[in-house]
Design an enzyme around this catalytic site. Structure first.
Site, PDB file in Angstrom:
ATOM      1  N   LYS A   1       0.852  -1.181   0.000  1.00 60.50           N
ATOM      2  CA  LYS A   1       0.000   0.000   0.000  1.00 60.50           C
ATOM      3  C   LYS A   1       0.892   1.237   0.000  1.00 60.50           C
ATOM      4  O   LYS A   1       1.964   1.247   0.612  1.00 60.50           O
ATOM      5  CB  LYS A   1      -0.880  -0.020   1.247  1.00 60.50           C
ATOM      6  CG  LYS A   1      -1.877   1.121   1.370  1.00 60.50           C
ATOM      7  CD  LYS A   1      -2.681   0.958   2.669  1.00 60.50           C
ATOM      8  CE  LYS A   1      -3.699   2.066   2.849  1.00 60.50           C
ATOM      9  NZ  LYS A   1      -4.455   1.909   4.126  1.00 60.50           N
TER      10      LYS A   1
ATOM     11  N   SER B   1      -9.131   1.884   2.996  1.00 56.57           N
ATOM     12  CA  SER B   1      -8.304   2.663   2.109  1.00 56.57           C
ATOM     13  C   SER B   1      -7.276   1.836   1.352  1.00 56.57           C
ATOM     14  O   SER B   1      -6.533   2.361   0.525  1.00 56.57           O
ATOM     15  CB  SER B   1      -7.591   3.750   2.909  1.00 56.57           C
ATOM     16  OG  SER B   1      -6.756   3.176   3.912  1.00 56.57           O
TER      17      SER B   1
ATOM     18  N   SER C   1      -9.257  -0.739   7.069  1.00 56.79           N
ATOM     19  CA  SER C   1      -8.683  -0.571   5.738  1.00 56.79           C
ATOM     20  C   SER C   1      -7.994  -1.789   5.151  1.00 56.79           C
ATOM     21  O   SER C   1      -7.749  -1.814   3.950  1.00 56.79           O
ATOM     22  CB  SER C   1      -7.702   0.606   5.728  1.00 56.79           C
ATOM     23  OG  SER C   1      -8.370   1.811   5.994  1.00 56.79           O
TER      24      SER C   1
END
Length: 595
Positions: free
Chosen positions: A136, A220, A265
């Protein structure tokens, strides 16, 4: 239009073009292929695999642990495996614009060095030798940007033009992955601010779900897209779509990667995209030199988590990271080696098919938080697990803990404690605006007064104690305390973009959508926020898919959700990562044995 606004637009467009330029010419798709992709509902499986040869398909389809074993015995080279994943990720990016950073050259160099090490020494560098791992875009990797979805961070170190740090910092967990033999090859997209349940920012715009492009991929650490790259090729747009960590994995462009979890997330995207993940207790894995939103808020901090295409992949990477003794370099990490004995002991409580052994599991079922009743496919998923576990001899009991709504209120208070000062500071670096859906809930406000901060801290402490007391009380009837709790990740199987079904603190009691604006940062994450407040361990696994012939939605269109993955979370207590991984494997095995 102001010059500053044009500047952030130009910066975003340039960044998108730069990433696309790093795709090798021979891997670039034709205009016809990209146009065809725009008409597809599901980009996974046969659609993306048409662009791979048989050897590449064999590699990316393989279970992560089996793949590592084949690399370690010399059946595959690290270079061959890396090439297969880089190519698949490149194709996924063209179909769904999923990557903030392409690191293929770095990956190729790493893989060559690993193969040379194997040739020279006759042994692997570490347990992850040759395994491609995606990240990420919060994790710093030397030589590459970390934007975290902020235009103002492009070409900087977290918005700062410090030449001693720009593209010169490695997050500690990145150093650990490299020491274990992992090959880092790409960084995936994130939601603006990291506080939103969909992956959307001013660099890559809205993201959708690669399994069902009518839906969101979550956030996210999310993924998916809304436009094809063909639009950029023929007429470069201001904003591009994205596909993040979970969606890249759904497309088999990665088998395992790292994300972070502040309120769900690593769990929401996995549930929405049909993959697996684990959110450990904070500070089981190092967060040192990892970018974050509002990093000074450490009452309920974010956790580094692992996402993958199997529970075995997630467990392998988590255990390997802990084996590096991260507490020696990061004083915030708890000195707690991976407890293999606890993992084995938990697995021994079930037979090979997932049926109960001498000491069956005791699982709590949390059907609803009493605010939003889960969508029909989510409720059906809970029923499926309930029925399978009962049929296989495990104990399943109702879970009726202290109200989760109180936990959501407490956790949300800390997410917005700085009045979103940090978020607006980062936006101001380029002049970019908040995404439209975030403008109301994340508008600037006064920071929380100190006495209020202390009040909410004590409220959180009291709630955690009450929840722990309830958990302990579950052993009063039979002497066996609940091992883990099964609960929804969200009240819906993904969402249509811009619509949320859970305000977290509201009074709604039905799962009907709210249009466009969020009421607060807690929207749609109430089922996951509770785990962050308690700092418990949680694993997500896919259970079923929405079925328009079975699930009845009321006002919602069943065709929209048809085929959408349904994932659920298993929640264990603090520092029980070994246990929750093992329970997730048992439940996963049980579900597969009964299909």
């Amino acid at each position: 239009m102001s010059g500053k606004l044009q500047t952030w637009q130009a910066m975003a467009r340039t960044k998108v073009a730069e990433v696309h330029s790093k795709i090798p010419k021979e891997w670039k798709l034709s205009v016809a292929d990209l146009q065809k992709a725009r008409t597809q509902r599901n980009l996974t499986g046969p659609f993306i695999e048409q662009f791979l040869n048989d050897d590449e398909k064999e590699v990316v389809r393989m279970n992560t642990v089996s793949l590592v074993d084949k690399i370690h015995c010399g059946h595959y080279t690290a270079v061959d495996v890396t090439r297969a994943y880089c190519k698949t990720a490149a194709i996924a990016h063209q179909l769904n614009n999923c990557l903030h950073e392409i690191m293929f050259d770095f990956a190729k160099h790493t893989a060559k060095a690993l193969d040379q090490h194997y040739a020279d020494n006759g042994q692997v560098k570490g347990p992850l030798h040759g395994l491609p791992v995606s990240l990420k875009d919060q994790f710093h990797v030397s030589g590459h940007d970390t934007t975290m979805g902020y235009v103002g961070w492009i070409g900087t170190y977290e918005g700062k033009p410090d030449p001693s740090k720009v593209r010169r910092v490695d997050s500690q967990v990145v150093k650990e992955l490299l020491s274990l033999g992992a090959v880092l090859f790409c960084k995936t997209s994130v939601s603006q601010t990291l506080l939103y349940g969909e992956t959307i920012n001013n660099i890559i715009d809205t993201t959708l779900n690669p399994v069902n492009q009518l839906l969101s991929c979550g956030g996210s650490s999310g993924g998916g897209s809304s436009k094809s790259l063909i639009a950029w090729i023929t007429e470069p747009p201001l904003l591009m779509r994205s596909l993040g960590e979970a969606a890249l994995q759904a497309l088999r462009g990665s088998s395992v990667g790292l994300g972070t979890d502040t309120g769900g997330s690593v769990r929401i995207p996995a549930a929405f995209c049909g993959t697996y993940s684990i959110k450990p207790t904070h500070n089981r894995i190092s967060y040192r030199d990892v970018a974050n939103t509002n990093p000074g808020q450490d009452v309920y901090p974010s956790s580094v988590g692992v996402m993958g295409t199997s529970i075995d992949a997630v467990t392998l990477v988590l255990a390997s990271l802990i084996s590096t003794c991260p507490w020696n370099q990061d004083p915030n990490v708890v000195r707690m080696p991976w407890n293999k004995e606890a993992e084995i002991a938990t697995l021994a409580r079930a037979n090979a098919d997932g049926s109960a052994g001498l000491m069956p599991l005791k699982i709590g079922i949390y059907w609803t938080d009493g605010v939003v009743t889960p969508h029909p496919p989510v409720h059906r998923g809970l029923l499926i697990v309930y029925d399978v576990l009962k049929a296989l001899g495990h104990k399943v009991v109702e879970w009726i803990p202290p109200p989760h709504t109180r936990a959501t209120s407490i956790h949300t208070a800390f997410l917005k404690a700085d009045g979103y000062c940090d978020i607006h500071k980062q936006l101001g670096l380029s002049g970019e605006p908040l995404m439209p859906r975030l403008r109301t809930p994340l508008q600037r406000r006064d920071p929380m007064p100190l006495l209020d901060y202390q009040y909410w801290t004590m409220e959180g402490k009291a709630y955690s104690e009450a929840y722990s007391d309830y958990w302990n009380s579950t052993g009063e009837d039979d002497g066996q305390i609940v091992d883990a709790v099964l609960m929804p990740v969200a009240p819906h199987a993904a969402v249509t973009p811009g619509k949320f079904y859970h305000t977290g603190e509201g009074a709604s009691v039905t799962s009907q959508p709210k249009e466009t604006q969020l009421s607060d940062v807690s929207d749609a994450v109430a089922y996951t926020q509770i785990v962050n407040l308690l700092d418990y361990s949680a694993a997500v696994l896919p259970v079923t898919r929405a079925d328009k012939l079975v699930d009845k939605y009321g006002r919602d269109n069943p065709d929209t959700y048809d085929g959408a993955p349904v994932g659920l979370q298993l929640v264990a207590r603090k520092w029980e990562e070994e246990k929750v991984c093992a329970i997730a494997k048992i439940v996963d095995t049980a579900l597969k044995s009964q299909r």
